[in-house]
Design a protein around this motif. Structure first.
Motif: not given
Length: 169
Positions: A150-152, A133-137
């Motif tokens: 990271n491929h975006g 997920g985009t927010n899974n820091r």
């Protein structure tokens, strides 16, 4: 602790313990302020399918399950995005990773990923792919430290996720 951890394929009798860990992981996501897995996912049916197909793996301390991951060697969604990847040969995929609450913050993720990556390499794959997920820091930090590229943000059928890849060669 790390010397007592072992890795093995999951069995059907492990489903209740795996479900508990993945439920804890989903709750940990909520506590970190994001939703990656909807309520009820991964279901017992999804876990059973992982096990029946030989994709479900456990990290254990004695008989206690510390972590779970599903390891595969193809994924239609990843193949649909073939133009983003650096490696174009055989690859492995890691899905549905969860660490039991009792083991969080104890560097168990490094041990789990070491085992997962070894399984993938030992099966002849030249790379491993994963999405989060985009927010899974927390997961993004773990994967960055392990050399994943990271491929975006990509649009998978399961939603917007960051696609990452680590090559072995």
């Amino acid at each position: 602790m790390t010397s007592r951890l072992s890795f093995r394929k999951a069995t059907v009798s492990d489903i209740p313990g795996i479900k508990k860990i993945l439920d804890e992981a989903r709750e940990a996501q909520r506590q970190q302020g994001f939703t990656q897995w909807e309520e009820g996912y991964p279901s017992k049916g999804v876990i059973a399918a992982d096990i029946e197909s030989g994709r479900g793996y456990l990290l254990e301390e004695g008989t206690e399950i510390a972590a779970y991951s599903a390891i595969g060697f193809s994924d239609r969604e990843y193949e649909r995005l073939e133009n983003i990847w650096n490696h174009h040969g055989p690859y492995g995929v890691i899905h549905r990773t969860g660490i039991a609450d009792r083991y969080r913050g104890r560097h168990v993720s490094a041990i789990l990923f070491d085992f997962c990556e070894k399984v993938i390499r030992d099966n002849g794959a030249g790379a491993v792919r994963i999405d989060t997920g985009t927010n899974n820091r927390v997961m993004l930090h773990i994967l960055s430290k392990r050399g994943y590229i990271n491929h975006g943000v990509q649009n998978f059928i399961w939603g917007e996720r960051i696609a990452l890849e680590k090559t072995f060669t």
